[in-house]
Design a protein around this motif. Structure first.
Motif, mmCIF file in Angstrom:
data_model
loop_
_atom_site.group_PDB
_atom_site.id
_atom_site.type_symbol
_atom_site.label_atom_id
_atom_site.label_comp_id
_atom_site.label_asym_id
_atom_site.label_seq_id
_atom_site.Cartn_x
_atom_site.Cartn_y
_atom_site.Cartn_z
ATOM 1 N N ASP A 90 0.828 -1.213 0.000
ATOM 2 C CA ASP A 90 0.000 0.000 0.000
ATOM 3 C C ASP A 90 0.869 1.273 0.000
ATOM 4 O O ASP A 90 1.727 1.436 0.850
ATOM 5 N N SER A 91 0.611 2.165 -0.942
ATOM 6 C CA SER A 91 1.433 3.379 -1.074
ATOM 7 C C SER A 91 0.672 4.673 -0.767
ATOM 8 O O SER A 91 1.239 5.769 -0.876
ATOM 9 N N THR A 92 -0.573 4.564 -0.369
ATOM 10 C CA THR A 92 -1.466 5.729 -0.260
ATOM 11 C C THR A 92 -0.857 6.924 0.465
ATOM 12 O O THR A 92 -0.938 8.055 0.005
ATOM 13 N N ASN A 93 -0.271 6.665 1.638
ATOM 14 C CA ASN A 93 0.207 7.769 2.481
ATOM 15 C C ASN A 93 1.717 7.958 2.453
ATOM 16 O O ASN A 93 2.295 8.462 3.410
ATOM 17 N N VAL A 94 2.340 7.589 1.362
ATOM 18 C CA VAL A 94 3.812 7.689 1.302
ATOM 19 C C VAL A 94 4.291 9.137 1.454
ATOM 20 O O VAL A 94 5.422 9.385 1.851
ATOM 21 N N PHE A 95 3.408 10.090 1.175
ATOM 22 C CA PHE A 95 3.818 11.496 1.319
ATOM 23 C C PHE A 95 3.551 12.065 2.716
ATOM 24 O O PHE A 95 3.815 13.240 2.967
ATOM 25 N N SER A 96 2.988 11.261 3.615
ATOM 26 C CA SER A 96 2.740 11.741 4.984
ATOM 27 C C SER A 96 3.941 11.378 5.846
ATOM 28 O O SER A 96 4.226 10.204 6.049
ATOM 29 N N THR A 97 4.600 12.394 6.341
ATOM 30 C CA THR A 97 5.933 12.158 6.923
ATOM 31 C C THR A 97 5.914 11.821 8.416
ATOM 32 O O THR A 97 6.914 11.342 8.938
ATOM 33 N N ALA A 98 4.802 12.085 9.108
ATOM 34 C CA ALA A 98 4.738 11.743 10.537
ATOM 35 C C ALA A 98 4.178 10.336 10.699
ATOM 36 O O ALA A 98 3.383 9.898 9.867
ATOM 37 N N PRO A 99 4.567 9.618 11.757
ATOM 38 C CA PRO A 99 3.975 8.294 11.968
ATOM 39 C C PRO A 99 2.459 8.398 12.130
ATOM 40 O O PRO A 99 1.958 9.400 12.660
ATOM 41 N N GLY A 100 1.726 7.401 11.658
ATOM 42 C CA GLY A 100 0.276 7.417 11.772
ATOM 43 C C GLY A 100 -0.173 7.357 13.218
ATOM 44 O O GLY A 100 0.510 6.814 14.071
ATOM 45 N N ARG A 101 -1.340 7.949 13.497
ATOM 46 C CA ARG A 101 -1.862 7.923 14.866
ATOM 47 C C ARG A 101 -2.939 6.855 15.010
ATOM 48 O O ARG A 101 -3.608 6.498 14.042
ATOM 49 N N SER A 102 -3.120 6.401 16.219
ATOM 50 C CA SER A 102 -4.061 5.318 16.479
ATOM 51 C C SER A 102 -5.501 5.829 16.518
ATOM 52 O O SER A 102 -5.767 6.965 16.912
ATOM 53 N N GLU A 103 -6.411 4.953 16.114
ATOM 54 C CA GLU A 103 -7.842 5.246 16.217
ATOM 55 C C GLU A 103 -8.219 5.623 17.649
ATOM 56 O O GLU A 103 -9.111 6.446 17.872
ATOM 57 N N ALA A 104 -7.491 5.062 18.620
ATOM 58 C CA ALA A 104 -7.837 5.298 20.028
ATOM 59 C C ALA A 104 -7.640 6.760 20.448
ATOM 60 O O ALA A 104 -8.190 7.204 21.453
ATOM 61 N N THR A 105 -6.877 7.542 19.660
ATOM 62 C CA THR A 105 -6.630 8.941 20.039
ATOM 63 C C THR A 105 -7.829 9.840 19.730
ATOM 64 O O THR A 105 -7.895 10.980 20.195
ATOM 65 N N VAL A 106 -8.746 9.341 18.912
ATOM 66 C CA VAL A 106 -9.812 10.199 18.396
ATOM 67 C C VAL A 106 -10.959 10.374 19.398
ATOM 68 O O VAL A 106 -11.530 11.463 19.536
#
Lengths: 555, 555
Positions: free
Chosen positions: B198-214
């Motif tokens: 999967d390459s969708t977010n290759v331009f997002s430079t910060a680590p992804g955040r968890s669903e639990a943060t929302v």
């Protein structure tokens, strides 16, 4: 108490971002003498206005009251503020006032439409003022993403109105006058009745950044580029074009400007004196001889416009120049909502060529030309108006801006296009509504957005178009069979037979058994044939097309 | 050395985000036994595909090789991965394997198209595997924005391939299995030939955040809302729907779900056991009796879709419920590029009602379901593949992902749809190209994107449509005048005469002086009448319409 009043009436730009046109009036009710501030366009899109060339505000009300119109003032040279001048001057007939650079662009607009250029008068900045009936109007310099933007100081017996125009609070704007808080404070020190104010960036919560912050970042980027670099921005953003060119020059690049709009804009800026220095530029012909690692192109088409230089480079070649593997392409711009697809298309085309794309995702290579929320607050603190009237925004922007003003203790009103507001008293008071809307330039013709013409085009795009012809003889009997033609519909239906044959059979059968009453009435035949054709299509292809029925009678 | 080989062939999803369809094959050249991973759709837009209902990958190659197809595996239940199953199963005829929740959705898709549901087989997660010819395929749980997403462990004699599917590295995903780095490392410990990723977010430079943060942020927001609150997200994002509902419940609200897709999704999640607890929901009928400050709606339509619940609420009423001044509407979602206009339209409609709009501008109320750049790096470190094949991305995403992989010392290849890649050796090797493209579902009919049907519809939308009819008698002489009808064109031209009259005059004049040679040839008449009609239109309205000429002969 005088029966004269001061009114504000947006005809475009309040309830959308684009096609600005704001009326002010002063005088006895319904006999106010009027001025118009800005006369801009907005752009069409495939979803709502396919095939339309330009979109104007509907100026029916103003044209009906042209005998009351004293003058037109243009705050700055963006298309959404000056673009319609040439298209409507003839129907409005009032003198047009603008500062030198804006006036030069307005004259281009007049000439493009065969209108007299000399009606556009060049005026100087505040403290010079122009008298227009009961009004006296001065141009107060302010920073924006085009040179010589100005707020207007609009005086009349009811008091002073400040019309912000598009602005940001930039004290180091690279090109043009810095925002001068002392000057603004001085102009406003004796009290301002109303601040009519740009709402574009009301949702941006950080203070706006100066144009001067962009150059060093761009220079670093250019120094990191191993091969040719091309950069795009709005052609009218003369400061950015200069920033890009100077960064390129410092990084040892030869600069080549491409795209008619950009060259026209830079020429106008130099001729009118707003741009006093600009790096030496070379022609595309000469650029071809420069080693790629020493070359920088600055091109039009930051919004993905299909005919602009960037799109043509992305498709292959422009002015004999091509992008190649290892080159870099910079979007020194923000994508306006709705233009994403076009911009992404170009990005992928460049990617296929092996060109590295840099955009403003990290916020280093572009700054907005509009005041952010804290800047709007700061301007209110400087101007200290009795009331704030948000303009230049969609409904949500106007609403947020009015709310912000209320929270800061200032009266406000959410006035969308067509809302007439009485500014005479201590608070803005809605005192009437005028019918407004959009006028489309479609080829050479102005049509109303609600005329049904564009609606029919959208329907053909969604549903396809079927044409049914029948010929009736002197006795109202069908002569031969029904004949169908179609456009935008599949040839074969569910039954795997040619759709046209199935249709012709069904329609001819109907004609064979139709009553005399039906056959003698064009309306009835049309209605029935349309109904049958749509049903047959629905059965065969799961779609009901637009249907045009043509009945020819031999009688 | 064996002459058998392992191939990878994307037919959809590599060069775009949408309509995923990836073929793997193993065996002697051109006789490889095949499996298909995912069979999705993408959505039409007015600019490129007006009136089109759904877009599929062009599966001509696969249908021609259906005798070699062993099985279809579906990684997860998003439309771009499972949406085309019902539309193509008949032509492909292989069994479909998926985990329980995905299988339930796939069966819905089959039933919707009248296809047999029982061909969809439910499989369990790894270590269970399914044999399919030379392949053995296991479903390795991974987190994403829909429950039960899975990467695939694809084994064949040439080695192990990990097909990531859509994923993020979420160890607290609210619903479904957390990403389990130990499990993934264990599966990959004996060596992985290729990671197809999967390459969708290759331009997002910060680590992804968890669903639990929302959840906590949304709860705070709900507590701040004085009146009714409505929130929208993707119907399939079961975790987010749960997060919203639980936050609402904690804030003391009764929860009402609106929109068919969302109710269907939650029901499937409960029935298949992926959702074990969900706050009590009330019906729209009951919701009407709840005080507004105690009510929360969770609705479909986060992308501005015109028929979804959010758009209907924005236009006035849905299921008897209306939004009012002081209510709040939350977009717990990101706007997919291209959908901005629709979303903004809704925002402004709500603004007109006095509803406060909250979106994800500050990043508190939404997290992405895809792995960001640092997560892609982390996955490579866990899987340690010999090579990385980027998929699920536009060209620019694939290119950036391939580059990233190379920089980390892993072989990679940029393989867009139709590129056959041999994975047998140490490095990926492009070994062929297959014709691919897009197939449109237009009403009930599948048409090719390049058939010209949609092109004609776009042209009618841009240019309008003029129909010219002439009738010729037995002697090939014109019978009466030329007759014109039009759709999507203005009635009056520059000369201020009705456009149709001017056209009919010009065309009839031509017929009067036409030679016998012209009048006896339908082609010649058509050609000439079209030319004249377009020129007259250009003179009168500055536009050249599409022209259909209908010649009827009495002979």
């Amino acid at each position: 108490m005088s029966s004269e009043r001061l009114i504000y009436l947006p005809l475009g730009g309040a309830g959308e971002i684009g096609m600005n046109a704001y009326v002010y009036g002063y005088g006895p009710e319904n006999e106010e003498r009027l001025i118009l501030v800005d006369l801009g366009v907005t752009f069409s899109d495939m979803e709502t206005s396919p095939g339309v060339d330009l979109i104007f505000p509907d100026l029916t009300w103003l044209m009906a009251n042209k005998h009351r119109l004293e003058a037109i003032f243009i705050t700055h040279g963006h298309e959404d503020h000056v673009g319609a001048v040439g298209h409507f001057w003839e129907q409005l007939g009032a003198p047009v006032y603008a500062r030198a650079f804006t006036a030069a662009l307005a004259r281009h607009k007049m000439a493009d439409r065969g209108q007299p250029e000399e009606v556009v008068k060049t005026v100087s900045a505040w403290p010079e003022v122009t008298k227009a009936g009961p009004f006296s109007v001065g141009f107060l310099p302010v920073s924006h993403s085009i040179p010589e933007s100005a707020g207007l100081v609009i005086d009349c017996p009811a008091g002073r109105v400040i019309h912000s125009g598009d602005f940001k609070l930039d004290e180091t704007p690279v090109v043009g006058e810095p925002f001068d808080p002392e000057l603004w404070a001085d102009v406003c020190k004796d009290g301002v009745k109303a601040l009519v104010c740009d709402s574009t960036n009301v949702f941006s919560t950080a203070p706006g950044r100066s144009e001067a912050t962009v150059g060093p970042e761009i220079e670093k980027l250019i120094l990191s580029a191993p091969q040719m670099i091309a950069a795009t921005t709005f052609a009218s953003n003369v400061a950015r074009v200069k920033t890009l060119a100077e960064a390129g020059e410092r990084a040892g690049r030869s600069i080549c400007l491409m795209g008619r709009a950009m060259r026209r804009m830079i020429e106008a800026a130099i001729q009118t004196g707003v741009l006093d220095s600009f790096p030496k530029v070379i022609s595309p012909e000469d650029a071809r001889a420069v080693p790629r690692e020493n070359l920088m192109l600055i091109v039009t088409g930051s919004q993905g416009e299909r005919r602009a230089a960037s799109a043509q480079l992305a498709r292959g070649k422009y002015n004999g120049l091509t992008m190649k593997e290892g080159d870099m392409f910079l979007f020194s711009s923000k994508t306006i909502p709705g233009n994403e697809r076009g911009v992404i298309r170009i990005m992928n085309q460049f990617s296929e060529m092996g060109v590295d794309i840099v955009d403003d995702a990290n916020g280093h290579f572009h700054v907005s030309g509009h005041a952010n929320r804290p800047d709007l607050e700061r301007l209110q603190d400087i101007v200290k108006p009795q009331m704030v009237i948000p303009n230049h925004g969609e409904h949500r922007h106007l609403r947020a801006h009015a709310k912000l003003s209320n929270e800061r203790g200032r009266a406000s009103v959410l006035a969308v296009n067509g809302t007439m507001v009485d500014l005479t008293g201590d608070e803005p008071r809605v005192c009437g509504f005028v019918e407004t809307g959009r006028t489309y330039l479609d080829g050479a013709i102005k049509i109303g957005a609600l005329d049904g013409i564009v609606r029919d085009r959208i329907r053909m795009a969604l549903n396809g178009h079927l044409i049914v012809t029948v010929i009736l003889d002197e006795d109202d009997e069908p002569l031969g069979e029904a004949w169908c033609e179609m456009k935008g519909l599949p040839e074969l239906g569910r039954s795997n037979a040619p759709l046209l044959e199935v249709l012709e059979e069904d329609l001819t059968q109907f004609l064979g058994r139709a009553s005399e009453k039906t056959l003698t009435s064009d309306d009835k035949i049309e209605q029935e044939l349309r109904r049958i054709a749509r049903n047959t299509c629905n059965d065969e292809i799961g779609k009901k097309p637009e249907v045009t029925v043509i009945v020819s009678r031999m009688s």
